[in-house]
Design a protein around this motif. Sequence first.
Motif, PDB file in Angstrom:
ATOM      1  N   TRP A   1      32.340  22.561  16.866  1.00 64.02           N
ATOM      2  CA  TRP A   1      31.187  21.367  16.553  1.00 64.02           C
ATOM      3  C   TRP A   1      31.585  19.986  16.399  1.00 64.02           C
ATOM      4  O   TRP A   1      31.203  19.141  17.176  1.00 64.02           O
ATOM      5  CB  TRP A   1      30.547  21.781  15.130  1.00 64.02           C
ATOM      6  N   LEU A   2      32.790  19.843  15.821  1.00 59.89           N
ATOM      7  CA  LEU A   2      33.385  18.651  15.831  1.00 59.89           C
ATOM      8  C   LEU A   2      34.049  17.949  17.083  1.00 59.89           C
ATOM      9  O   LEU A   2      33.751  16.856  17.373  1.00 59.89           O
ATOM     10  CB  LEU A   2      34.828  18.426  14.904  1.00 59.89           C
ATOM     11  N   ASP A   3      34.420  18.795  17.999  1.00 59.17           N
ATOM     12  CA  ASP A   3      34.750  18.425  19.363  1.00 59.17           C
ATOM     13  C   ASP A   3      33.707  18.309  20.239  1.00 59.17           C
ATOM     14  O   ASP A   3      33.854  17.241  20.918  1.00 59.17           O
ATOM     15  CB  ASP A   3      35.714  19.891  19.907  1.00 59.17           C
ATOM     16  N   ALA A   4      32.634  18.611  19.783  1.00 61.63           N
ATOM     17  CA  ALA A   4      31.269  18.152  20.675  1.00 61.63           C
ATOM     18  C   ALA A   4      30.647  17.139  20.050  1.00 61.63           C
ATOM     19  O   ALA A   4      29.450  16.693  20.388  1.00 61.63           O
ATOM     20  CB  ALA A   4      30.415  19.336  20.683  1.00 61.63           C
ATOM     21  N   ALA A   5      31.345  16.419  19.133  1.00 61.64           N
ATOM     22  CA  ALA A   5      30.870  15.368  18.409  1.00 61.64           C
ATOM     23  C   ALA A   5      29.322  15.634  17.733  1.00 61.64           C
ATOM     24  O   ALA A   5      28.510  14.658  17.651  1.00 61.64           O
ATOM     25  CB  ALA A   5      30.620  14.051  19.214  1.00 61.64           C
ATOM     26  N   GLY A   6      29.178  16.683  17.240  1.00 60.22           N
ATOM     27  CA  GLY A   6      27.879  17.093  16.432  1.00 60.22           C
ATOM     28  C   GLY A   6      26.970  17.653  17.332  1.00 60.22           C
ATOM     29  O   GLY A   6      25.762  17.999  16.860  1.00 60.22           O
ATOM     30  N   ASN A   7      27.178  17.800  18.494  1.00 56.21           N
ATOM     31  CA  ASN A   7      26.268  18.355  19.431  1.00 56.21           C
ATOM     32  C   ASN A   7      25.892  19.915  19.369  1.00 56.21           C
ATOM     33  O   ASN A   7      26.948  20.774  20.088  1.00 56.21           O
ATOM     34  CB  ASN A   7      26.554  17.988  20.980  1.00 56.21           C
ATOM     35  N   VAL A   8      25.030  20.506  18.478  1.00 53.84           N
ATOM     36  CA  VAL A   8      25.246  22.102  18.302  1.00 53.84           C
ATOM     37  C   VAL A   8      25.042  22.746  19.590  1.00 53.84           C
ATOM     38  O   VAL A   8      25.532  23.492  19.840  1.00 53.84           O
ATOM     39  CB  VAL A   8      24.000  22.028  17.301  1.00 53.84           C
ATOM     40  N   GLY A   9      24.224  22.187  20.288  1.00 51.26           N
ATOM     41  CA  GLY A   9      23.835  22.966  21.836  1.00 51.26           C
ATOM     42  C   GLY A   9      25.241  23.306  22.548  1.00 51.26           C
ATOM     43  O   GLY A   9      25.718  24.401  23.091  1.00 51.26           O
ATOM     44  N   GLU A  10      25.793  22.233  22.649  1.00 43.96           N
ATOM     45  CA  GLU A  10      27.106  22.102  23.419  1.00 43.96           C
ATOM     46  C   GLU A  10      28.204  22.922  22.652  1.00 43.96           C
ATOM     47  O   GLU A  10      28.828  23.744  23.276  1.00 43.96           O
ATOM     48  CB  GLU A  10      27.535  20.640  23.428  1.00 43.96           C
ATOM     49  N   ALA A  11      28.381  22.933  21.423  1.00 38.19           N
ATOM     50  CA  ALA A  11      29.128  23.620  20.682  1.00 38.19           C
ATOM     51  C   ALA A  11      29.007  25.162  20.538  1.00 38.19           C
ATOM     52  O   ALA A  11      29.625  25.921  20.743  1.00 38.19           O
ATOM     53  CB  ALA A  11      29.435  23.020  19.184  1.00 38.19           C
ATOM     54  N   ALA A  12      27.480  25.232  20.551  1.00 35.51           N
ATOM     55  CA  ALA A  12      27.154  26.604  20.657  1.00 35.51           C
ATOM     56  C   ALA A  12      27.532  27.268  21.991  1.00 35.51           C
ATOM     57  O   ALA A  12      27.759  28.588  22.137  1.00 35.51           O
ATOM     58  CB  ALA A  12      25.734  26.778  20.609  1.00 35.51           C
ATOM     59  N   GLN A  13      27.291  26.617  23.205  1.00 38.63           N
ATOM     60  CA  GLN A  13      27.465  27.108  24.434  1.00 38.63           C
ATOM     61  C   GLN A  13      29.192  27.216  24.452  1.00 38.63           C
ATOM     62  O   GLN A  13      29.695  28.299  25.221  1.00 38.63           O
ATOM     63  CB  GLN A  13      27.172  26.143  25.398  1.00 38.63           C
ATOM     64  N   ARG A  14      30.115  26.507  24.138  1.00 38.18           N
ATOM     65  CA  ARG A  14      31.521  26.723  24.138  1.00 38.18           C
ATOM     66  C   ARG A  14      31.711  28.048  23.266  1.00 38.18           C
ATOM     67  O   ARG A  14      32.764  28.758  23.724  1.00 38.18           O
ATOM     68  CB  ARG A  14      32.285  25.576  23.324  1.00 38.18           C
ATOM     69  N   LEU A  15      31.129  28.209  22.090  1.00 39.74           N
ATOM     70  CA  LEU A  15      31.439  29.539  21.430  1.00 39.74           C
ATOM     71  C   LEU A  15      30.713  30.786  21.875  1.00 39.74           C
ATOM     72  O   LEU A  15      30.818  31.854  21.353  1.00 39.74           O
ATOM     73  CB  LEU A  15      31.140  29.409  20.090  1.00 39.74           C
ATOM     74  N   THR A  16      29.753  30.561  22.798  1.00 41.00           N
ATOM     75  CA  THR A  16      28.889  31.573  23.248  1.00 41.00           C
ATOM     76  C   THR A  16      28.187  32.469  22.173  1.00 41.00           C
ATOM     77  O   THR A  16      28.094  33.550  22.267  1.00 41.00           O
ATOM     78  CB  THR A  16      29.747  32.530  24.207  1.00 41.00           C
ATOM     79  N   VAL A  17      27.470  31.504  21.335  1.00 36.34           N
ATOM     80  CA  VAL A  17      26.448  31.859  20.508  1.00 36.34           C
ATOM     81  C   VAL A  17      25.149  31.164  20.486  1.00 36.34           C
ATOM     82  O   VAL A  17      25.255  29.995  20.933  1.00 36.34           O
ATOM     83  CB  VAL A  17      27.378  31.758  19.165  1.00 36.34           C
ATOM     84  N   HIS A  18      24.385  31.730  19.529  1.00 32.63           N
ATOM     85  CA  HIS A  18      23.249  31.030  19.646  1.00 32.63           C
ATOM     86  C   HIS A  18      23.334  29.791  18.513  1.00 32.63           C
ATOM     87  O   HIS A  18      23.876  29.920  18.040  1.00 32.63           O
ATOM     88  CB  HIS A  18      22.066  31.944  19.010  1.00 32.63           C
ATOM     89  N   PRO A  19      22.442  28.744  19.106  1.00 35.01           N
ATOM     90  CA  PRO A  19      22.766  27.551  18.265  1.00 35.01           C
ATOM     91  C   PRO A  19      22.278  28.050  16.919  1.00 35.01           C
ATOM     92  O   PRO A  19      22.934  27.225  15.798  1.00 35.01           O
ATOM     93  CB  PRO A  19      21.626  26.384  18.850  1.00 35.01           C
ATOM     94  N   ASN A  20      21.263  28.731  16.337  1.00 31.28           N
ATOM     95  CA  ASN A  20      21.091  29.014  15.051  1.00 31.28           C
ATOM     96  C   ASN A  20      22.170  29.421  14.108  1.00 31.28           C
ATOM     97  O   ASN A  20      22.425  29.548  13.059  1.00 31.28           O
ATOM     98  CB  ASN A  20      19.872  29.871  15.096  1.00 31.28           C
ATOM     99  N   THR A  21      22.973  30.388  15.029  1.00 29.61           N
ATOM    100  CA  THR A  21      23.880  30.995  14.517  1.00 29.61           C
ATOM    101  C   THR A  21      25.175  30.172  14.208  1.00 29.61           C
ATOM    102  O   THR A  21      25.643  30.027  12.894  1.00 29.61           O
ATOM    103  CB  THR A  21      24.783  32.121  15.431  1.00 29.61           C
ATOM    104  N   LEU A  22      25.269  29.176  15.053  1.00 31.73           N
ATOM    105  CA  LEU A  22      26.278  28.016  14.536  1.00 31.73           C
ATOM    106  C   LEU A  22      25.717  27.183  13.353  1.00 31.73           C
ATOM    107  O   LEU A  22      26.481  26.870  12.766  1.00 31.73           O
ATOM    108  CB  LEU A  22      26.478  27.090  15.843  1.00 31.73           C
ATOM    109  N   LYS A  23      24.768  26.824  13.504  1.00 31.34           N
ATOM    110  CA  LYS A  23      24.049  26.324  12.154  1.00 31.34           C
ATOM    111  C   LYS A  23      24.027  26.715  10.882  1.00 31.34           C
ATOM    112  O   LYS A  23      24.635  26.215  10.005  1.00 31.34           O
ATOM    113  CB  LYS A  23      22.558  25.673  12.296  1.00 31.34           C
ATOM    114  N   TYR A  24      23.898  28.331  10.961  1.00 28.62           N
ATOM    115  CA  TYR A  24      24.124  29.066  10.032  1.00 28.62           C
ATOM    116  C   TYR A  24      25.547  29.024   9.236  1.00 28.62           C
ATOM    117  O   TYR A  24      26.126  28.662   8.098  1.00 28.62           O
ATOM    118  CB  TYR A  24      23.629  30.554  10.111  1.00 28.62           C
TER     119      TYR A  24
END
Length: 403
Positions: A350-373
């Motif tokens: 999330w920090l590497d993506a400058a707070g962009n949840v969608g981009e960070a979730a894609q890097r992690l291959t998880v759903h954006p809601n999972t990352l927010k949780y």
Amino acid sequence: MDLSDTPNPPDLGGTSEELFALANAVAAVIGGSVAIEDLDHRVLAYSSVPGQRIDELRRRGILDRRVPDEPAPQRQYREVLAAPGVVRPPRLAPGELPRAAAAIRAGELPLGTIWAIEGDPGAGAAGDRALLDGARLAALHMLRRRSSAELGLRAREEALRAALCGDGGAQEIRFRLGLPERPRLTLLGCAPAAGGPDRAGPEVVRLGAAAARHWSAVHGEAAVATVGRTVYVLLPGAGPDEARRLAGQAVAALGRTLDTALRTAVSRPADDPAGLPALRAEVDDILRVTTADADAPEVAALTDVHARVLLLHCADALERHPRLRHPGIEAMRAHDRTRRTAYAASVVAWLDAAGNVGEAAQRLTVHPNTLKYRLRRAHELFGIDLGHPDVRLSCWLQLRLAD
């Protein structure tokens, strides 16, 4: 042009007529052309006995005053320098005549090589004795020619080593190194890259000796000194562009000679000799980054690797002062290790993506809601307030350095 019939030149690259006479004496026994070369493969002397066997490769070496710089001959030189006696390397090209060679040494110190094209038939044991005797006598002549010049180089080496360690004031350093009142100084540092031979062993000794020979030939005012695992070169009067160009040439030449990957660091320019310890620290920082990375540039200045140098200093500070570490980060990483969670990886993404949840979730291959949780739970479990910019920076640094 038939070089077998040419008279001995009075001098070639500062070598004595005695070496030419010695080459003739060995050639008279062996029957073929003899060449005496230094460690940089420059032809210091050669025989001119009428009727001696000679081929085109030897003619080229004599005319160019050095052996062609190609990989296969380099391997042969290393074999000859490592052998205790006469070596007969395989022929490398059609038309090349058979050769015998021996290392020229003073004790354990290599000085060069002596090569003979063998007569037809070969000279056998008598030829081997002549070649080894020639190598021994050549060592005496080469040492005598080197002694006075080396005294001056050794004095400059000791002066530079002392200056790099902070011994002496600016005026004393200028005097000992022969610098003008306000010199323009650039410091280079050279070391083997990671993954090569042992940097703390003989490889550094060989690099120091080869670097001293190289810089004495290309920059008459350079001073060279080995401190620890690094060979330092002080270039008076060289601007940044010239220093970088010369450094690139040195890396290429020395890397081929030693058959190892090298890295060279180029300092910022300075005009105060008393500031050499600071230039050394800058060079050491650059080499710490580039020697550890197989993909790093062979020649680099601080501007090329500034971010990674800064991170290394931050890592050093955290290592010296563990109390500076965010306790929540340590707890989060321990939680991930013991419970196989992925809070740290999620925060970093999330920090590497400058707070962009969608981009960070894609890097992690998880759903954006999972990352927010996960981000919310990181705050609840470990007290990491990612809403504050200073906390985000300190957390990213600590997690980045831990990786």
